[in-house]
Motif scaffolding. Structure first.
Motif, PDB file in Angstrom:
ATOM      1  N   UNK A   3       0.856  -1.177   0.000  1.00 51.00           N
ATOM      2  CA  UNK A   3       0.000   0.000   0.000  1.00 51.00           C
ATOM      3  C   UNK A   3       0.896   1.232   0.000  1.00 51.00           C
ATOM      4  N   UNK A   4       0.716   2.087  -1.004  1.00 50.63           N
ATOM      5  CA  UNK A   4       1.547   3.283  -1.105  1.00 50.63           C
ATOM      6  C   UNK A   4       0.847   4.524  -0.556  1.00 50.63           C
ATOM      7  N   UNK A   5      -0.469   4.427  -0.342  1.00 50.74           N
ATOM      8  CA  UNK A   5      -1.241   5.551   0.149  1.00 50.74           C
ATOM      9  C   UNK A   5      -2.454   5.035   0.910  1.00 50.74           C
ATOM     10  N   UNK A   6      -2.868   5.752   1.925  1.00 50.46           N
ATOM     11  CA  UNK A   6      -4.088   5.384   2.645  1.00 50.46           C
ATOM     12  C   UNK A   6      -5.296   5.432   1.714  1.00 50.46           C
ATOM     13  N   UNK A   7      -5.215   6.210   0.635  1.00 54.56           N
ATOM     14  CA  UNK A   7      -6.303   6.289  -0.337  1.00 54.56           C
ATOM     15  C   UNK A   7      -6.442   5.008  -1.164  1.00 54.56           C
TER      16      UNK A   7
END
Length: 80
Positions: A3-7
């Motif tokens: 996962x590179x972003x919480x989005x």
């Protein structure tokens, strides 16, 4: 899966994943308040999640904003 972003993740479903702009991104970018943010959130997801119930929530948050931010009582009583 990295996962590179919480989005990139969503807790509790996937009803925002098909949005070109996720509601949280729009809300944050435009500095919307709690009432406006909830209206955007529920209006965006109603077809993919809770249907008419989410639209009633949109109406309720608009009524809350009218009452608490503008001192206007909603007409005709509550819809929720």
């Amino acid at each position: 899966m990295v996962v590179t972003s919480a989005l990139d993740t969503q807790a509790g479903g996937s009803h925002y994943k098909d949005c070109k702009i996720q509601p949280i991104e729009f809300i944050h970018a435009n500095g919307l308040d709690f009432f406006q943010g909830n209206i955007i959130k529920y209006a965006t997801r109603h077809k993919a999640k809770n249907g008419a119930e989410d639209l009633r929530k949109v109406i309720h948050y608009a009524q809350l904003a009218l009452e608490l931010q503008y001192g206007e009582k909603p007409e005709g009583g509550s819809t929720c």
